[in-house]
Structure formats: structure tokens, C-alpha cells
Design an enzyme around this catalytic site. Structure first.
Site, PDB file in Angstrom:
ATOM      1  N   ASP A   1      -8.327  20.623  39.289  1.00 16.77           N
ATOM      2  CA  ASP A   1      -9.348  20.358  40.313  1.00 16.77           C
ATOM      3  C   ASP A   1     -10.286  21.556  40.451  1.00 16.77           C
ATOM      4  O   ASP A   1     -10.167  22.369  41.376  1.00 16.77           O
ATOM      5  CB  ASP A   1      -8.661  20.044  41.644  1.00 16.77           C
ATOM      6  CG  ASP A   1      -9.624  19.548  42.707  1.00 16.77           C
ATOM      7  OD1 ASP A   1     -10.757  19.173  42.334  1.00 16.77           O
ATOM      8  OD2 ASP A   1      -9.235  19.505  43.886  1.00 16.77           O
TER       9      ASP A   1
ATOM     10  N   GLY B   1     -13.241  19.079  54.794  1.00 14.02           N
ATOM     11  CA  GLY B   1     -14.447  19.892  54.884  1.00 14.02           C
ATOM     12  C   GLY B   1     -14.279  21.285  54.339  1.00 14.02           C
ATOM     13  O   GLY B   1     -15.249  21.994  54.087  1.00 14.02           O
TER      14      GLY B   1
ATOM     15  N   GLY C   1     -12.910  22.935  48.136  1.00 14.46           N
ATOM     16  CA  GLY C   1     -13.801  23.690  47.268  1.00 14.46           C
ATOM     17  C   GLY C   1     -13.987  25.126  47.677  1.00 14.46           C
ATOM     18  O   GLY C   1     -14.513  25.937  46.910  1.00 14.46           O
TER      19      GLY C   1
END
Length: 852
Positions: free
Chosen positions: A708, A800, A803
Site C-alpha cells: 500500500d 483521513g 497516506g
């Protein structure tokens, strides 16, 4: 600190060819000759006579030398006692028989000059009544006037100069201190201090102290004063801010005045100075002059505590001092005024439950504040107060400065968080006092009524009187601050029984952390005995073989944490230098020590150190602006903030692959914000960019979140500064051990299913052992994933935050990207850590795709 002047020291030197038996030739004149003896044989027959003559000459010379040295010493110390130094003192006079006029703000006005002349006469009179002060006083200068408070109609701020012999400096300081009025009535003060003629001023208070010597440094070449009326909100910035660093060798003052019956609030939006307060610093005073007895705070570096300050009256002084080296960005502060009666100070508290706090919490409380709360609950019950936060004054047995007093017992310091105090009646009185200087954050507290025979109905009572749910007792976590909920427990089969009697969750066994406190949970974790070292490749060797300069493990792990690195054949456990050779040292990159012969372990290290550093996540706290300069906000068209990312260099970002899938896979959908702190609030440091390329890992598996990871290339390079800075990428062999502290940051939800927050949040977690993590999670945890969290629950990444970075700091203070926020089972669930993409597994992929 300014460099000190150096002096040369001189000493007498004996010539190499000088005969030590000859009498001295003081002038070194070669024409001087000594008479020859008429009969050498005669002299040879009387050796005692010759010896006596030389002894006599020697004694005479010694006496002369002693006389000379004694004279020099007497002269030196007499001269030293006459050497005088200039001493400056700053003070204020409260004057009761004068009223403040608008003209008193203008030093050129007739009213200012007239009153200043009277003040100077009054000071001369005050000093004349003290032998030390009258002897060395040279003059005074009135610097400003302001409205007084209490019995003071007007306050005069002055500077007095004295010239005092060096040995008398302490006496002068003591004499100045004697001017401080005693703690008694104003009338008593006047009678004790001042026998004033009627035609002079009626002085009701005196405050004085030595001027901070850093304000009078001879190296200061630029002095400036600005007067500000705080009727409307405004801002103050250090010179050059934010475009350039502040200048060297400056002393700036900002005098702030508010309307009558108002106080001033000064809140720092940004404060980045040099770490050493002896070099660069700001100082705030509760007055119009830099009086140490009225100093509210002194700050330098990059502080993270509350930076909002309040005055006791309608005046405040802000000062900035810098030296000639290491200039930093500086500060921006906002000022405003508010009525004196604001702040919620004291009062009657009724009912069986409620809360209260120090004035203006969580801002720093104002100086010279006194509050009294009277709590009264139902007649048949007692009162219990718990302080959730507490930072009041300095700890000490007396608590004489700022303090909280509960039914006559004083509390002060910073280690009283969660302190519980109970009464023996249905009433309790709480008093808060702050003196005239150095304020603090204050406190927040909650009170509750309880039945004396059952203080914790339906709950477990800790020894410190806290009440916790019974389910938390003997669960391995210390929920009572005194650990009393984990004493006298019978361990369950799923728990580790520590030798010290504590019970810890079985999942903590062999996770690399001493959770028991006596290392019980980390014993017998492998086939190696207690006297052996466990190599990373599984071998066992004697502990005595560590750091012996030999590769006894075969993978170099026994030499990996030693002072000197060992050249080794390359393997998965060794760091590869630029020449292709490998070394044993663990995590050698960018640690400020060159271990590779070619220095490649210290190359490309302009990352991870926040420029100008001093050194909401679930369960997190608000971060300071610029604290995480590698944090990026990714906005998708029509959705706002969607994911986080990390700055790799001026052009490339790293994020999670699942953030750029399906409807978010097109570059024209993204807008990137760098240097952002508050969502929706951009400033001069915020940079917006478009994306021209997205590279998601080709083996990303959406079902399991394996691999990922994704790269983003910006449409234009960004200027790197203290608010936008790259984080360091670890080498493939970089080791993030279990138990190491890491930080997660982002604008994600603070609760599962909640909405994102506006201000960037941060939270501390720790790396979790992979084997333990796999046993805790329902879904698969692959070797390309890293687990981190707080297994007690309550701290985790959430929606949220995806990343965004998982940041680990090495011992030198340099930040490395350990992971990318990927997935988790819920948010902040007890026993469920967060799962991150393990960056070390993708270091070569990042280099191949981006060149970083």
C-alpha cells in the site's frame, strides 16, 4: 553569548646561559663586570667567608623583592577597591495624589516633563535616606507613565544609575531590595519608607530590581521602541518576519496600552528563536519597563507550551534581544484587549457535580490574581475534587509564589495531574493565588459529591481516591495513577505473572519491552540462555563476544551497536556503502558519524531535521505550526481533505496506494497543500500544487492492503523552508525495534466514524512486535507491513489520516519515515494497533520510480 576579550599573560624568563649562582643583573647590561679577586689561593682557604657574603647578598635581595611585591599587592588592591562599575536598576512608583492624563503618554509634553521632574526629585529623596544609595547614586530617568491600580492614581516607570566600587555591589543590591514595601497596609508602607515633604509626591508603592544585563550588552547596535494602543486587534512581528530571519544584535521593545479597566492578551502564532536564551530571547513584562519583578515569561527556541499571555492591568511590554550569530525566523503575535472582569474567577459552586478552572484556562493565567471557589453539596455527602491538569508555580514545601489552596492545604508544581482531594463535610473552599511574575498554564478540575461510606459506587476505589470501572482492575494496565488497581491480583491464564506480583497481558510477552518492570515478560523468549546474546539470524553466542571486533554471529548483529563499525560481507542485516562494501553498524545513515570509508552513510542528509528546531489523531493533541514540515494534505475535487502524504524532496510526495484508487486515480482531481496547519486557513507558508504523475505500486492488493504505497509528482518544485521540509527515507536494513516511540500526524477523525478535524493533530505510539501484531489482528499482516499503536487503546490513526507519515526520530533528532498510514481494525480499539506500510521494504522501489 558575546565572545570574551582575552588578555596576554607575561612572566619572567631566565636566559639559558645565565649562571644561577651570580647576583642578578637587573638591566641585562653586558658592560657590567665583577671585580676579580686579588689572591685566588687566599679565597680558596676561606670558603666560609665567601658563602657568608653570598648568603648576605641573597637575604638583602630577598628582602628587597618582598618589599616590592608587598607594595605591588597593596597598590593593586587599593586600586581595585577604587574601580567602579555602572549599575542600572529599573523600578516603578505608585503615586496616589496624581491622576493619569493622556499627555502623560507623550515624553515631549509639558505634563510628562513636569511630573518626571517631580519623580526624579522624589527618587533623590528616597535614596538620600540610605547611606549606600545616597553615596553611589548618579541620576534617574523616567521612561513612562501609566494608570495605576488600587491606591495608585498613576504609575511612574524609571531607570536609576549608580556607580559603585566592585566590592560594594552586593551592598547596593541589598539597599535597593530594602525599598520593597512590606506586606502591610499602604499607610504602614508610607510611614516606614518615606518621610516626604508635603510639596512632593505621595508615593503609595515602590517596586525595583536590577536591569537584566543582557539588555545592556555593548554588542547591541540597534535599539528601537514602538508604542501601541490596543483598542483594536493587531499583530506584532519580529523585524523581517516572515520573509527573512531577524537581524543580529538588536534590542526591540513594544509598549502596549489598553483602555482603562481592560487587560491585554498577547498570543503567539509563531515563535522560532535560537535555543539558547543567553543569545536570543523574548521577554514579556506586566509593566511598561523591563522590571524583573514584573516579568511574565521568557521564551527562546521553539516552545510548545501555551503561548498566550495576559496582563493584570492595561499595560504590557514585549522585548526581543538577539546576538550576532544564528539568526532565526522570529515571531508573530496577535494582541487584543478584554475587560478586567472576564475570566471566570471564583464563585459559589452548588449541586453535586461540576467543574472549574484557573482564569482563562488553557491560556496562561494572569499575574496578581486571587480567586476563591466555595463548593457546597448535599448535606449528607462529602466533596471530592480531582485536578485533571495542574501547572501552577514551582514545587516546594512552602508554595509561596503561585499556588492552589484546598481547605488550607497548599498545592503547587507540575506533578499533580489527576490528584484527588476529599473533604470531611459537604463543603470545600478552594483558593487560587498568583503573584506578580512568571505565570503558568494553571489547572482544570472537577468536583463531585459522594457518600462517605461508599466513595466509588459501582467502581473500584484507587488508593489516591480515583474511581475507575471494575473491569479495569487487574487487566495489566495501570488505570489508577498509583497502580493500585494492579496490586494483589490473581493472574489469568492469558496473562504473564511477573516476579514482582503484577499481571500483564500475554500478548506483551517477548515484544522487546520490559512491561513487568523486572523483565519477567522478556525472559526465555528464544533458545538463547540468559548469559547469551541472541543474534538477528537466530544464533546464540556468549554475551562476552559482543563488540569484540569479530563477527561472531555471522550476520554482524553482535557488532551492530558498537562504537566502531566492522566491515562485513553484505547481507540483509548490513548497511551497504556507496562503494559496495558493507558495515555492521545498525542504522548508520545520517547519524552525524561517518562510518563508510566514502562517507556515503552521511550523504543526502538534508532531511528530517526541522529547520530552526529546538530539538486529530485519536487520543492525540494539537501540534504546533511547523512542527511536522513533511506533513502534506491531499485534497480531492469535491471532497476536500482526503488523505495525508509526506514530503520526499521539492518535487515528490509519498502516500498510500489506497488513497489514489478508482475515482481518485486521475492527476487532475488532486490539489496538494504543503506547509498547511489548519484546514481552510492558508497563510504565507502554505503552498498549493497540482499533480502531474501518480505512481501506485504495481503489486498493490486492495483486498489485503499489501504493498500500500504510491508516489506523487508535483507540477512544480516547492521552496523548502521551516514549514516545508523532507523527511528522511530509511535504508532497506534500517531497524525500527519493538517498543520504539513513533509519532502519527494528520487531520483525520478523532473518533471512529467521526469527522475530520481542522487543526493538524499528533499522537505518540510505539512500534509493536510483528509476531504479537499478527496474533492480535483478524486480517493478514504481511512482512511488508509495520504495526504501531498503544495497546491500551485510545490512540490510533483513523479515517483521513491514510497516506500520512509514521515518524521515528533517531538519537540525533533526525526524523525518518518508518511507515505510511494504511489500515486498522477500528480506531483506537484496545489491543488493536494501527498497521502501516513498512518503508524499508520499498526503499529501492522509491529510488527506482522517483530517483529520491
Amino acid at each position: 553569548m558575546d565572545p570574551m576579550e582575552s588578555e596576554q599573560k607575561f612572566g619572567l624568563k631566565q636566559e639559558a646561559n645565565e649562571d644561577p649562582l651570580l647576583p642578578p643583573n637587573p638591566d641585562g647590561d653586558p658592560s657590567i663586570e665583577f671585580l676579580q679577586a686579588s689572591d685566588n689561593n687566599e679565597l680558596e682557604k676561606e670558603p666560609g667567608r665567601r658563602r657568608t657574603m653570598w648568603i648576605g647578598l641573597g637575604l638583602l635581595a630577598s628582602a628587597a623583592a618582598l618589599t616590592l611585591v608587598t607594595g605591588l599587592l597593596v597598590w593593586h588592591f587599593h586600586l581595585r577597591s577604587d574601580v567602579r562599575v555602572k549599575k542600572l536598576y529599573i523600578g516603578s512608583l505608585g503615586i496616589s495624589n496624581q491622576a493619569f492624563l493622556a499627555e502623560h503618554e507623550d515624553p515631549s509634553s509639558h505634563q510628562f516633563k513636569k511630573l518626571a521632574d517631580l519623580v526624579n526629585q522624589q527618587l533623590h529623596l528616597i535614596y538620600s535616606k540610605n547611606l549606600v544609595l545616597s553615596k553611589y547614586f548618579r541620576g534617574s530617568t523616567v521612561q513612562a507613565f501609566s494608570e495605576g491600580d488600587g491606591s495608585d492614581g498613576i504609575m511612574a516607570y524609571y531607570e536609576s544609575e549608580f556607580e559603585v566600587p566592585v566590592p560594594q555591589q552586593t551592598s547596593l543590591d541589598e539597599a535597593i531590595e530594602s525599598l520593597e514595601p512590606p506586606e502591610e497596609s499602604q499607610q504602614g508602607r508610607q510611614g516606614r519608607l518615606l518621610l516626604k515633604p508635603k510639596d512632593l509626591l505621595d508615593v503609595s508603592s515602590v517596586t525595583s530590581g536590577a536591569l537584566d544585563p543582557r539588555l545592556t550588552k555593548t554588542s547591541i547596535s540597534d535599539r528601537d521602541l514602538t508604542n501601541i494602543h490596543v483598542r483594536k486587534e493587531g499583530l506584532i512581528q519580529s523585524p523581517g518576519f516572515p520573509d527573512t530571519s531577524y537581524p543580529p544584535n538588536i534590542y526591540r521593545q513594544w509598549r502596549l496600552r489598553a483602555d482603562p479597566q481592560h487587560r491585554i492578551r498577547l498570543s503567539f502564532h509563531t515563535l522560532i528563536l535560537e535555543d539558547d536564551c543567553q543569545h536570543d530571547f523574548i521577554k514579556i513584562y506586566d509593566s511598561l519597563a523591563p522590571m524583573e519583578p514584573r516579568a511574565l515569561t521568557e521564551q527562546c527556541g521553539y516552545p510548545f507550551n501555551s503561548l498566550s499571555f495576559l496582563s493584570s492591568g492595561n499595560v504590557m511590554l514585549l522585548t526581543l534581544v538577539t546576538n550576532k550569530e544564528k539568526n532565526f525566523p522570529g515571531f508573530r503575535a496577535f494582541y487584543s484587549q478584554l475587560p478586567l472582569n472576564d475570566g471566570g474567577c471564583g464563585g459559589a459552586l452548588r449541586g453535586d457535580k461540576g467543574s472549574f478552572s484557573s482564569p482563562f484556562y488553557p491560556e496562561n493565567y494572569p499575574p496578581r490574581t486571587s480567586c476563591v471557589w466555595t463548593i457546597e453539596v448535599s448535606a449528607e455527602k462529602f466533596v471530592k475534587v480531582q485536578f485533571h491538569e495542574f501547572s501552577v508555580g514551582s514545587p516546594g514545601s512552602e508554595c509561596v509564589g503561585d499556588y492552589v489552596e484546598v481547605d488550607g492545604n497548599r498545592l503547587c508544581g507540575r506533578k499533580l495531574k489527576n490528584t484527588v482531594i476529599t473533604s470531611e463535610s459537604n463543603k470545600m473552599t478552594i483558593k487560587f493565588e498568583s503573584n506578580a511574575s512568571y505565570v503558568d498554564l494553571g489547572f482544570t478540575a472537577q468536583y463531585e459529591a459522594f457518600v462517605p461510606t461508599n466513595p466509588c459506587p459501582g467502581k473500584f476505589q484507587c488508593r489516591n481516591n480515583m474511581c475507575i470501572n471494575t473491569t479495569l482492575q487487574c487487566d495489566g494496565w495501570s488505570d489508577c495513577d498509583d497502580r493500585s488497581d494492579e496490586h494483589n491480583c490473581k493472574c489469568k491464564e492469558s496473562q504473564v505473572k511477573c516476579k514482582n506480583g503484577l499481571c500483564k497481558p500475554g500478548i506483551w510477552r517477548c515484544d522487546g519491552m520490559d512491561d513487568c518492570g523486572d523483565n519477567t515478560d522478556e525472559e526465555n523468549c528464544g533458545k538463547c540462555s540468559g548469559t547469551q546474546f541472541s543474534c538477528r539470524n537466530g544464533r546464540c553466542i556468549s554475551e562476552n563476544l559482543k563488540c569484540n571486533g569479530q563477527n561472531d554471529c555471522g550476520d554482524g548483529s553482535d557488532e551492530s551497536r558498537c562504537l566502531k563499525s566492522l566491515p562485513l560481507p553484505c547481507s540483509e542485516f548490513t548497511f551497504s556503502c556507496g562503494t559496495g562494501s558493507c558495515i555492521s553498524k545498525q542504522n548508520p545513515e545520517c547519524d552525524d558519524v561517518s562510518d563508510c570509508e566514502d562517507g556515503s552513510d552521511e550523504a543526502d542528509c538534508s532531511c528530517g531535521i526541522r529547520p530552526f528546531q529546538s530539538s486529530r489523531i485519536v487520543g492525540g493533541e494539537i501540534s504546533r505550526e511547523g512542527e511536522w514540515p513533511w506533513q502534506v494534505s491531499l485534497h480531492a475535487t469535491g471532497f476536500g481533505h482526503v488523505c495525508g502524504a509526506s514530503v520526499l524532496n521539492a518535487r515528490w510526495l509519498l502516500t498510500a496506494a489506497h488513497c489514489v484508487q478508482d475515482k481518485f486515480s486521475q492527476t487532475d482531481q488532486w490539489q496538494v497543500f504543503l506547509g498547511l496547519h489548519v484546514q481552510g486557513q492558508t497563510n504565507e507558508w502554505t503552498v498549493s500544487r497540482k499533480v502531474i504523475k501518480i505512481i501506485a505500486h504495481e503489486d498493490y492488493e486492495p483486498r489485503t492492503y499489501d504493498n500500500d504505497i504510491a508516489l506523487m509528482e508535483l507540477d512544480a518544485s516547492v521552496a523548502l523552508n521551516q514549514h516545508i521540509w523532507p523527511i528522511c527515507l530509511p535504508s532497506p536494513t534500517y531497524d525500527f525495534p519493538s517498543g520504539q516511540e513513533a509519532w502519527i500526524t494528520g487531520w483525520g477523525a478523532t473518533t471512529e466514524g467521526g469527522s475530520s478535524v481542522s487543526v493538524l493533530q499528533k499522537a505518540a505510539v510505539r512500534i509493536v512486535n510483528s509476531t504479537v501484531c499478527k496474533s492480535l489482528m483478524t486480517d493478514d499482516v504481511t512482512d511488508r507491513m509495520l504495526c504501531a499503536g498503544v495497546l491500551t487503546g485510545g490512540v490510533d490513526a483513523c479515517q483521513g489520516d491514510s497516506g500520512g507519515p509514521l515518524t521515528v526520530t533517531n538519537p540525533g533528532g533526525r526524523a525518518f519515515l518508518a511507515g505510511v498510514v494504511s489500515w486498522g481494525e477500528g480506531c483506537g480499539v484496545r489491543g488493536k494497533p494501527g498497521v502501516y506500510t513498512r518503508i524499508t521494504k520499498f526503499r529501492n522501489w522509491i529510488k527506482e520510480k522517483s530517483g529520491v
